[in-house]
Design a protein around this motif. Structure first.
Motif, PDB file in Angstrom:
ATOM      1  N   GLY A  66       0.633   1.213  -5.201  1.00  0.00           N
ATOM      2  CA  GLY A  66      -0.539   0.670  -6.768  1.00  0.00           C
ATOM      3  C   GLY A  66       0.442  -0.740  -6.986  1.00  0.00           C
ATOM      4  O   GLY A  66       1.822  -0.778  -6.770  1.00  0.00           O
ATOM      5  N   GLU A  67      -0.150  -0.174  -8.459  1.00  0.00           N
ATOM      6  CA  GLU A  67       0.093  -2.200  -9.231  1.00  0.00           C
ATOM      7  C   GLU A  67       0.592  -1.331 -10.360  1.00  0.00           C
ATOM      8  O   GLU A  67       0.317  -0.099 -10.803  1.00  0.00           O
ATOM      9  N   SER A  98       0.694  -1.336  -0.190  1.00  0.00           N
ATOM     10  CA  SER A  98      -0.059   0.422   0.052  1.00  0.00           C
ATOM     11  C   SER A  98       0.959   1.395  -0.053  1.00  0.00           C
ATOM     12  O   SER A  98       0.541   2.557  -1.211  1.00  0.00           O
ATOM     13  N   PRO A 132       1.467   6.005  -1.520  1.00  0.00           N
ATOM     14  CA  PRO A 132       0.621   5.322  -2.390  1.00  0.00           C
ATOM     15  C   PRO A 132       1.705   4.277  -3.542  1.00  0.00           C
ATOM     16  O   PRO A 132       2.188   5.192  -4.061  1.00  0.00           O
TER      17      PRO A 132
END
Length: 326
Positions: free
Chosen positions: A26-27, A2, A24
């Motif tokens: 993320g992907e 995260s 953050p």
């Protein structure tokens, strides 16, 4: 994942504007990858971006190079896969981080014989030397170059690279100790610019001829002397501004000094093409694995000491590369 510890700036200024925050991660999307970083490199371009000499949309993370392990790849990424060791020097800034998602094209597979610390310390500086010696001006064995800041991270790699190619490198540095270090790494001559007129000394070393090329990352403080160190039709390569930007140049000056040439290249132009970037990295890795170039890491500091690292870099108190550990 995260969040990851990341260094950002919200305004331009001194080292005090550097902030370590949770961001953050993320992907990865198409053409991107997510990287868990083991070491981050420190470079003068980071200072330029922090101060605003090179403009960024704020707030913005900083850092241009790192090494680590790929955690995930997006659609279309085929040259690396999860679990691969990698290193990079690449835009956009954001390398001062424990993890990040970034474009994959300039991320390069890191050979097992090169450590993460070395990978983070060598990519921006080593790829810079690669383009200076192989892509900016045609140099050959027997040529002579003047290289400023020869005991810095780029300079120590350049000293070794020049020796490997049979190029005579005249280095400058600000202390006798740094001059000695440049000589140890392959410089043929070293000039302490605080105690000597380096342009006059260059002419003495070259029997009045001047050098074939000057490689100058210092900028304003050395520009005039650099021009005066060149042979007729020599090449002035200004690739940095550590002492401040070079003032506007009267082109007639180049004519009067002997039909001189001048260029202001950047690494990021050279590595923008994926295939060329990977080719440049392969040559750099070969130089290191062969032992022709050894990466000098002068300091390892925790990422939360990034402000102290910037202060040392700006004070020219560093030798070799500085690595930040997330």
């Amino acid at each position: 994942m995260s969040n990851a510890k990341t260094v950002i700036i919200e305004e331009n200024g001194g080292p005090e504007v550097l902030k370590l925050v949770d961001r953050p991660v993320g992907e990865p999307g198409p053409g991107e990858l997510r990287l868990r970083q083991h070491a981050c490199g420190l470079n003068y371009i980071d200072v330029y971006q922090r101060t605003g000499l090179y403009k960024l949309a704020l707030p913005h993370p900083l850092g241009m190079e790192a090494a680590g392990v790929v955690e995930a790849v997006g659609e279309g990424v085929t040259h690396v896969k999860p679990g691969d060791r990698v290193a990079y020097a690449a835009a956009p800034p954001g390398a001062y981080a424990a993890a990040r998602v970034m474009p994959a094209a300039q991320v390069c597979p890191l050979p097992d014989g090169i450590s993460f610390d070395e990978g983070a310390a060598m990519m921006l500086q080593g790829l810079t030397v690669e383009y200076l010696f192989h892509r900016t001006v045609p140099l050959k064995a027997g040529d002579t170059v003047l290289f400023h800041a020869a005991a810095g991270g780029v300079g120590l790699i350049a000293c070794q690279w020049a020796r490997a190619l049979g190029i005579t490198l005249i280095g400058t540095a600000g202390t006798d100790e740094k001059c000695a270090l440049a000589l140890e790494h392959g410089a043929a001559h070293a000039i302490n610019y605080t105690t000597e007129d380096f342009a006059a000394r260059v002419k003495e070393i070259t029997n009045g001829r001047g050098v074939d090329a000057v490689m100058d990352s210092v900028g304003q403080a050395t520009f005039d002397g650099s021009i005066n160190s060149l042979r007729p039709v020599g090449m002035m390569i200004s690739f940095g501004n550590a002492s401040g930007p070079v003032p506007p140049v009267d082109l007639a000056l180049l004519a009067g000094k002997g039909s001189l040439q001048i260029t202001r290249p950047t690494l990021f132009t050279h590595i923008a093409d994926h295939a060329r970037c990977q080719e440049m990295a392969a040559r750099l890795f070969d130089m290191v694995i062969s032992g022709k170039v050894k990466i000098t890491i002068g300091a390892r500091m925790p990422l939360d000491q990034v402000a102290e690292a910037h202060r040392a870099l700006e004070a020219r108190a560093t030798t070799g590369a500085t690595v930040l550990i997330p």
